[in-house]
Design a protein around this motif. Structure first.
Motif, mmCIF file in Angstrom:
data_model
loop_
_atom_site.group_PDB
_atom_site.id
_atom_site.type_symbol
_atom_site.label_atom_id
_atom_site.label_comp_id
_atom_site.label_asym_id
_atom_site.label_seq_id
_atom_site.Cartn_x
_atom_site.Cartn_y
_atom_site.Cartn_z
ATOM 1 N N TRP A 85 0.780 -1.092 0.105
ATOM 2 C CA TRP A 85 0.039 0.062 -0.124
ATOM 3 C C TRP A 85 1.060 1.248 -0.079
ATOM 4 C CZ3 TRP A 85 -5.285 0.019 2.904
ATOM 5 C CH2 TRP A 85 -6.117 -0.877 2.324
ATOM 6 N N ILE A 86 1.998 1.344 0.512
ATOM 7 C CA ILE A 86 3.011 2.286 0.493
ATOM 8 C C ILE A 86 3.452 2.463 -0.983
ATOM 9 C CG2 ILE A 86 5.042 3.457 1.402
ATOM 10 C CD1 ILE A 86 4.565 1.942 3.815
ATOM 11 N N LEU A 87 3.847 1.180 -1.395
ATOM 12 C CA LEU A 87 4.414 1.279 -2.837
ATOM 13 C C LEU A 87 3.363 1.634 -3.944
ATOM 14 C CD1 LEU A 87 6.419 0.063 -5.046
ATOM 15 C CD2 LEU A 87 5.554 -1.989 -4.907
ATOM 16 N N SER A 88 2.081 1.378 -3.861
ATOM 17 C CA SER A 88 1.096 1.842 -4.761
ATOM 18 C C SER A 88 0.469 3.322 -4.530
ATOM 19 C CB SER A 88 -0.065 0.796 -4.648
ATOM 20 O OG SER A 88 -0.693 0.974 -3.399
ATOM 21 N N GLY A 89 0.965 3.955 -3.372
ATOM 22 C CA GLY A 89 0.566 5.272 -3.225
ATOM 23 C C GLY A 89 -0.808 5.278 -2.290
ATOM 24 N N THR A 90 -1.340 4.059 -1.847
ATOM 25 C CA THR A 90 -2.544 4.062 -1.091
ATOM 26 C C THR A 90 -2.184 5.003 0.272
ATOM 27 O OG1 THR A 90 -3.472 1.932 -1.950
ATOM 28 C CG2 THR A 90 -4.454 2.478 -0.187
ATOM 29 N N ILE A 232 -0.072 10.176 -5.901
ATOM 30 C CA ILE A 232 -1.222 10.695 -4.943
ATOM 31 C C ILE A 232 -2.428 10.645 -6.061
ATOM 32 C CG2 ILE A 232 -2.229 12.334 -3.755
ATOM 33 C CD1 ILE A 232 0.288 10.790 -2.349
ATOM 34 N N SER A 233 -3.363 9.917 -6.077
ATOM 35 C CA SER A 233 -4.635 9.804 -6.829
ATOM 36 C C SER A 233 -5.599 9.131 -6.266
ATOM 37 C CB SER A 233 -4.325 9.025 -8.182
ATOM 38 O OG SER A 233 -5.470 8.639 -8.858
ATOM 39 N N PRO A 234 -7.116 9.403 -6.578
ATOM 40 C CA PRO A 234 -8.300 8.683 -5.825
ATOM 41 C C PRO A 234 -7.967 7.147 -6.627
ATOM 42 C CG PRO A 234 -8.950 10.737 -7.155
ATOM 43 C CD PRO A 234 -7.371 10.748 -7.204
ATOM 44 N N LEU A 235 -7.381 6.845 -7.434
ATOM 45 C CA LEU A 235 -7.431 5.473 -7.867
ATOM 46 C C LEU A 235 -6.666 4.787 -7.004
ATOM 47 C CD1 LEU A 235 -6.827 5.853 -11.847
ATOM 48 C CD2 LEU A 235 -8.757 4.900 -10.467
ATOM 49 N N ALA A 236 -5.647 5.409 -6.321
ATOM 50 C CA ALA A 236 -4.916 4.590 -5.218
ATOM 51 C C ALA A 236 -5.634 4.154 -4.183
ATOM 52 C CB ALA A 236 -3.716 5.497 -4.976
ATOM 53 N N LEU A 237 -6.789 4.613 -4.090
ATOM 54 C CA LEU A 237 -7.604 4.227 -3.074
ATOM 55 C C LEU A 237 -8.173 2.971 -3.273
ATOM 56 C CD1 LEU A 237 -9.092 7.903 -1.667
ATOM 57 C CD2 LEU A 237 -6.957 6.479 -0.591
ATOM 58 N N LEU A 238 -8.093 2.281 -4.242
ATOM 59 C CA LEU A 238 -8.909 1.312 -4.713
ATOM 60 C C LEU A 238 -8.697 0.074 -3.883
ATOM 61 C CD1 LEU A 238 -10.673 -0.034 -6.863
ATOM 62 C CD2 LEU A 238 -8.674 -0.540 -8.501
ATOM 63 N N PRO A 239 -7.325 -0.347 -3.427
ATOM 64 C CA PRO A 239 -7.262 -1.434 -2.631
ATOM 65 C C PRO A 239 -8.137 -1.103 -1.173
ATOM 66 C CG PRO A 239 -5.207 -0.517 -3.635
ATOM 67 C CD PRO A 239 -5.975 0.504 -3.939
#
Length: 456
Positions: A85-90, A232-239
């Motif tokens: 989740w850090i790697l993906s930006g979540t 940093i993106s709303p898409l990063a909140l998908l997980p």
């Protein structure tokens, strides 16, 4: 010499064990591993002294460790989840969005409230702490709040949410032990958890107002650094959305966590074109290491990985092995059974049940056993006293699962220390809800005395 252990002998064994743990962990500030290993070794040879065979001792160890296999696997997956989740930006995205929503003066009560809501939604204190909790830890650190203080607020919210969620395994277990309708059990918590929630919220509000360390200009610079180094993106909140959906659909933790980190890895590959499989595997194994120009951000966002949870896993194995021997020797059973003869009014029944749950947390460190053993032992006494079983289920929920977060060698305490990287003895004074809720539970017994007397 026979194997039977008397009440006084059981009490003496437990006092010695707690003294060893207390002196070495609190007095000498040792990591819990070695004190528990010393206690385990002493208890193992005590069993031989009482004529238990090595096969019987091994059976006790195995039966003690077996319930911890799934939690240990979940711990490892959460370590992988955090790194991914850090790697993906979540987690960085949650932090950046959180800065825009959180007031400095109301940071602690906001943290507590949001973690409560998330805990109710997902039904898992561990998931709440390892996702939203880590994000709030980062925000609090940059705002100038002590990490132990922030962790206390996260833990309070996560375990309150877990206590009140119909999706929670410990909530369902508590209701099931007493044969009480799940929503009747949750409704009964308003008499203990609601007062504890109100007092906790007031305490965090007062505590938060004392913090004047935040420099908003510095925070703006740090947010810019996070945006520069992470996606940093709303898409990063998908997980995170997938995690919530899994909880709502009542999908077990293991497949939900596997899906959560797999989604994060896929997002990372999509966003970072030059990301190699070897690098991702290394991050999932050893944790993410942030390499920004800000040392504070590097410290906060360098965490996770399967290896980071192995210390917690080994501590849980040792603690459960110790608990397995205590149960095999019937030390816990003898002590809890000995309390039954002292019960002659509702307040004592509630009090002894709560203290039994707290005691099992202290000596065994396992939240499920802190619910099951007192629940099974005292439920017939509740019938004998003509008391609704919802008082039993409420008591074992409040004094069982929630208190486990405060025990450094407990399953929950170990997980929190491994995930948040804050010592249990440091965050304990700020974890107001787990401290207050068993107190309100015991107090409720005295009001029950008046209710029973008025009916008579």
């Amino acid at each position: 010499m026979n194997k039977k252990i008397t009440l006084s002998e059981s009490l003496a064994v437990l006092v010695v064990l707690l003294a060893i743990l207390g002196v070495l962990i609190i007095g000498f500030h040792l990591s819990p591993h070695i004190p528990i290993l010393i206690s385990f070794m002493g208890l193992l040879f005590y069993g031989r002294f009482k004529k238990f065979t090595w096969d019987e001792i091994h059976e006790g160890i195995i039966s003690g460790i077996t319930p911890g296999i799934i939690p240990i696997l979940i711990f490892m997956l959460i370590g992988i989840l955090v790194a991914s989740w850090i790697l993906s930006g979540t987690i960085p995205t949650i932090m950046v969005y959180g800065f825009n929503l959180v007031s400095v003066r109301f940071f602690l009560p906001t943290t507590f409230l949001v973690c409560t809501i998330v805990g109710i939604t997902v039904g898992s204190s561990f998931t709440t702490i390892s996702t939203i909790g880590i994000a709030f830890l980062g925000i609090g650190h940059l705002l100038g709040f002590n990490d132990a203080m922030t962790t206390g607020a996260v833990v309070s919210g996560a375990f309150l949410g877990n206590n009140c969620s119909p999706l929670s395994d410990t909530t369902n277990l508590s209701a099931g032990i007493g044969g009480v309708n799940l929503f009747k059990h949750i409704s009964s918590l308003r008499y203990t958890d609601l007062p504890a929630f109100v007092v906790t919220m007031i305490m965090y509000t007062l505590l938060g107002h004392q913090n004047k360390a935040a420099d908003l200009s510095v925070i703006s610079t740090m947010v810019a650094t996070i945006k520069e180094n992470f996606w940093i993106s709303p898409l990063a909140l998908l997980p995170l959305v997938i995690l919530f959906l899994g909880a709502i659909k009542k999908i077990p933790a293991i497949p939900t966590l596997l899906t959560g980190f797999t989604t994060a890895v896929i997002l990372a590959f999509i966003h970072e074109g030059n990301l190699s499989l070897e690098k991702v595997a290394s991050i999932l194994m050893n944790g993410y290491v942030a390499q920004t120009s800000d040392s504070k951000i590097n410290e906060l966002l360098s965490r996770g990985g399967l290896m980071s949870m192995l210390g917690s896993a080994s501590l849980i194995i040792l603690a459960l092995a110790l608990g397995g021997l205590l149960i095999k020797y019937k030390i816990v059973e003898t002590l809890v059974e000995g309390l039954r003869s002292k019960i002659n009014r509702p307040s004592r029944l509630i009090g002894f049940t709560a203290l039994s749950s707290i005691g099992i947390n202290l000596i065994v460190g396992e939240q499920y056993l802190s619910i099951i053993l007192p629940g099974e032992t005292f439920k017939n006494v509740f019938d004998k006293e003509n008391l609704d079983k919802m008082y039993l289920t409420r008591t074992i929920a409040d004094a069982g699962a929630a208190v486990n977060a405060l025990i450094p060698w407990g399953v929950s305490g170990t997980f929190i220390m491994g995930t948040m990287q804050v010592n249990a003895l440091d965050y304990l004074p700020f974890a107001f809800f787990p401290i207050l809720v068993p107190i309100f539970t015991i107090i409720s017994g005295f009001f029950l005395n008046k209710k029973v007397t008025s009916k008579a």
